[in-house]
Scaffold this active site. Structure first.
Site, PDB file in Angstrom:
ATOM      1  N   HIS A 127       1.429  -4.958  -2.270  1.00  0.00           N
ATOM      2  CA  HIS A 127       0.385  -4.878  -1.228  1.00  0.00           C
ATOM      3  C   HIS A 127       0.966  -4.404   0.093  1.00  0.00           C
ATOM      4  CE1 HIS A 127      -1.652  -7.574  -4.161  1.00  0.00           C
ATOM      5  NE2 HIS A 127      -2.668  -6.796  -3.816  1.00  0.00           N
ATOM      6  N   HIS A 140       0.233   1.114  -0.870  1.00  0.00           N
ATOM      7  CA  HIS A 140      -0.999   0.725  -1.581  1.00  0.00           C
ATOM      8  C   HIS A 140      -2.216   1.056  -0.709  1.00  0.00           C
ATOM      9  CE1 HIS A 140      -3.999  -1.558  -3.771  1.00  0.00           C
ATOM     10  NE2 HIS A 140      -4.189  -2.366  -2.742  1.00  0.00           N
ATOM     11  N   HIS A 166      -8.149  -2.847   3.961  1.00  0.00           N
ATOM     12  CA  HIS A 166      -8.588  -3.920   3.053  1.00  0.00           C
ATOM     13  C   HIS A 166      -7.505  -4.930   2.682  1.00  0.00           C
ATOM     14  CE1 HIS A 166      -6.523  -1.875  -0.212  1.00  0.00           C
ATOM     15  NE2 HIS A 166      -6.760  -2.936  -0.969  1.00  0.00           N
ATOM     16  N   GLN A 192      -1.816  -5.493 -19.547  1.00  0.00           N
ATOM     17  CA  GLN A 192      -2.484  -4.313 -18.956  1.00  0.00           C
ATOM     18  C   GLN A 192      -3.583  -3.791 -19.874  1.00  0.00           C
ATOM     19  OE1 GLN A 192      -2.505  -3.743 -16.088  1.00  0.00           O
ATOM     20  NE2 GLN A 192      -2.625  -1.605 -15.498  1.00  0.00           N
TER      21      GLN A 192
HETATM   22  C1  PDB Z   1      -5.833  -7.288  -9.249  1.00  0.00           C
HETATM   23  C2  PDB Z   1      -5.975  -8.460  -8.510  1.00  0.00           C
HETATM   24  C3  PDB Z   1      -5.094  -8.719  -7.473  1.00  0.00           C
HETATM   25  C4  PDB Z   1      -4.086  -7.812  -7.194  1.00  0.00           C
HETATM   26  F1  PDB Z   1      -2.168  -9.073 -14.538  1.00  0.00           F
HETATM   27  C5  PDB Z   1      -3.949  -6.652  -7.917  1.00  0.00           C
HETATM   28  F2  PDB Z   1      -0.512  -8.229 -15.653  1.00  0.00           F
HETATM   29  C6  PDB Z   1      -4.835  -6.378  -8.942  1.00  0.00           C
HETATM   30  F3  PDB Z   1      -2.516  -7.998 -16.403  1.00  0.00           F
HETATM   31  N1  PDB Z   1      -4.650  -5.184  -9.666  1.00  0.00           N
HETATM   32  N2  PDB Z   1      -4.744  -3.960  -9.100  1.00  0.00           N
HETATM   33  C7  PDB Z   1      -4.430  -3.049 -10.012  1.00  0.00           C
HETATM   34  C8  PDB Z   1      -4.301  -5.073 -10.983  1.00  0.00           C
HETATM   35  C9  PDB Z   1      -4.137  -3.724 -11.219  1.00  0.00           C
HETATM   36  N3  PDB Z   1      -4.086  -6.051 -11.948  1.00  0.00           N
HETATM   37  C10 PDB Z   1      -3.673  -5.604 -13.184  1.00  0.00           C
HETATM   38  N4  PDB Z   1      -3.479  -4.302 -13.468  1.00  0.00           N
HETATM   39  C11 PDB Z   1      -3.711  -3.311 -12.541  1.00  0.00           C
HETATM   40  O1  PDB Z   1      -3.515  -2.121 -12.830  1.00  0.00           O
HETATM   41  C12 PDB Z   1      -3.416  -6.630 -14.255  1.00  0.00           C
HETATM   42  C13 PDB Z   1      -1.944  -6.763 -14.569  1.00  0.00           C
HETATM   43  C14 PDB Z   1      -1.016  -6.755 -13.455  1.00  0.00           C
HETATM   44  C15 PDB Z   1      -1.756  -8.087 -15.329  1.00  0.00           C
HETATM   45 CL1  PDB Z   1      -6.933  -6.956 -10.548  1.00  0.00          CL
HETATM   46 ZN    ZN Z   2      -5.694  -3.893  -2.541  1.00  0.00          ZN
END
Ligand code: PDB
Ligand code: ZN
Length: 505
Positions: free
Chosen positions: A252, A256, A292, A453
């Site tokens: 973050h 990003h 954001h 993922q």
């Molecule tokens: C989300 C919530 C908070 C922060 F968890 C980031 F391992 C995210 F399965 N975020 N943004 C992009 C992601 C992605 N979370 C996941 N994949 C992304 O590509 C899930 C992954 C890190 C898991 Cl949703």
């Molecule tokens: Zn974000």
């Protein structure tokens, strides 16, 4: 920018120039060799002992990962390789870990007297202590563990920038500002301008000062400066202040912020929203994307609430992070020299403030289904003159931009997943050490990258992107197809890992 075309690298061999002990060296390795081989290569070049810790800095003084994905460069933009700490002993063992270890030895001695053998639980605890000591050896910013400086994790503040040893954070920021202001008068090439409107834009090829120029281009090319009498200098101060308020944490961070804003910018052009929404609504969406995640500490809402941090206290556990991001944004706009809204009418200002608050608060993923279900209900009868409909669409657009990494080319997207997992693992390590509940998908001992993922893509990304594509069919090829390919990619990786595990003796 002239001559600023991205530095590509042939897929076969990677050539890396770097300075070590004042000498320019050249390393060559296959782009598909393992991270360990690459690390060994640079260890050898630095004539480092096994217990030495190596650090690589890029031209802007930021620490970069020594891995096969290291960006190829040329002699005039060489990296700097340094041996930064001789061994763990030279770094104080965190007191908590020390206490835990000696308590463990006492327990073990006592138990052996009673039972004449070391029970399972003691062996388990000893392994845990050993693995934390190993981890400390590898963790790049030792402050991450929040153990080396008393009390700082209570505020869950991010550790200071991983600055190159010779530049302080202030000097580094000043350098970025000077570079930004010098370049901002340069003409960005038409090719870069067009590329900026597509989801294939590769953020890893650009430095932070260059990203600031590209953000300025986005505001200019959407005619915001003429529409809202924004002075170029106020915009530059605003963008630079936003850059300064993102922390140096694995995911973050300002990169990003740039990615989310650039994706929003691309979606605005691809969906032709300029002819469907007002310029005020477009300004709300782009500025919400930009702001954001301002001052994100690298620990999510669940942590804030469980650890009862200042933010959770201040916002009564209600989306503490998103409330904070929005408050920091308006704190920046309150500075006269950064106030890009100063020449707007009170009416317009109120619309923009209200819109930004709704859009930034909507990025709290715990509200994902609430917002998506509203949009699903509207989508078949969507009406661009209906205020309620537009509000939900704007929230959806910011949400899509926020989690859209997998819509980018795999070589751009995959490093983002590694960064996110690194941030998640830092959080779960801290939760374990503080005895707080640990979120399973953040636990380094439980997470499998491909299977996590694939579920995320299947159950979160695809439903969201499919719904938006129903309203804008042209997005099928631009964001839906790439996400389907990403699902393939991680499913294959998941199968391969399973087969590998199955094959293991
Ligand atoms: C989300 C919530 C908070 C922060 F968890 C980031 F391992 C995210 F399965 N975020 N943004 C992009 C992601 C992605 N979370 C996941 N994949 C992304 O590509 C899930 C992954 C890190 C898991 Cl949703
Ligand atoms: Zn974000």
């Amino acid at each position: 920018m002239e001559g600023q075309t991205p530095r590509g690298s042939g897929m076969s061999m990677k050539i890396i120039y770097f300075m070590i002990n004042g000498k320019l060296e050249r390393a060559e390795f296959r782009a598909d060799c393992s991270a360990t081989e690459v690390k060994e290569l640079f260890r050898a070049a630095a004539e480092a002992e096994p217990h030495h810790i190596l650090k690589m800095y890029n031209m802007s003084g930021t620490v970069v990962n020594i891995s096969p994905r290291l960006e190829a460069n040329s002699a005039d933009s060489c990296y700097r390789l340094e041996v930064v700490a001789s061994d763990l002993q030279s770094v104080a063992m965190p007191p908590e870990l020390e206490k835990m270890e000696c308590r463990l030895h006492q327990l073990e001695r006592k138990v052996i007297e009673d039972m004449a053998k070391t029970p399972e639980i003691i062996c388990e605890l000893k392994n845990q202590v050993e693995s934390f000591k190993k981890k400390l050896e590898n963790v790049e910013h030792l402050g991450w563990m929040g153990l080396l400086r008393e009390g700082n994790h209570r505020h869950s503040k991010a550790p200071p920038k991983a600055r190159a040893s010779h530049l302080s954070v202030q000097e580094e920021r000043l350098r970025v500002r000077m570079k930004f202001l010098n370049m901002s008068s340069l003409q960005v090439t038409e090719e870069v301008r067009e590329h900026l409107k597509t989801p294939t834009f590769d953020n890893w090829q650009w430095e932070e000062a260059e990203m600031l120029v590209l953000l300025q281009v986005m505001y200019t090319d959407l005619d915001f400066l003429t529409a809202f009498q924004i002075e170029p200098e106020a915009l530059q101060n605003f963008l630079f202040e936003v850059y300064c308020h993102y922390n140096n944490i694995p995911f973050h961070n300002f990169q990003h912020c740039f990615c989310v804003t650039q994706m929003m910018y691309g979606l605005i052009w691809l969906t032709d929203l300029r002819n469907k929404l007002s310029r005020v609504d477009l300004l709300i969406m782009l500025t919400s994307a930009l702001c954001h995640d301002l001052d994100h500490p690298g620990y999510n809402n669940v942590y804030q609430i469980n650890a009862q941090t200042d933010l959770a206290l201040r916002y009564n556990d209600i989306s503490p992070l998103e409330n904070h991001h929005c408050a920091v944004a308006f704190g920046i706009l309150a500075k006269p020299e950064c106030n890009i809204l100063k020449n707007l009418s009170n009416e317009q200002y109120k619309l923009i403030r209200g819109g930004m608050i709704k859009c930034i608060l909507a990025t709290d993923m715990s509200r994902h289904n609430e917002i998506l279900n509203k949009f699903k209900a509207m989508q078949p009868v969507f009406n661009f003159t209906n205020k309620e409909h537009k509000e939900v669409l704007m929230k959806i657009m910011v949400k899509v931009s926020d989690i859209s990494n997998e819509a980018r080319p795999m070589e751009v997207a995959e490093p983002w997943l590694d960064c996110l997992l690194q941030e998640f693992f830092n959080q779960s390590d801290t939760e374990k050490l503080k005895g707080l509940p640990v979120t399973p998908f953040m636990d380094r001992d439980k997470v499998s990258k491909p299977s996590s993922q694939t579920s995320f893509i299947r159950f979160v990304l695809l439903p969201l992107f499919t719904e938006l594509t129903k309203l804008f069919p042209c997005l099928e090829q631009h964001i839906l197809e790439p996400v389907r390919r990403a699902l393939e990619y991680y499913s294959d990786m998941e199968k391969a890992t399973k087969e590998e595990e199955g094959a293991k003796p």
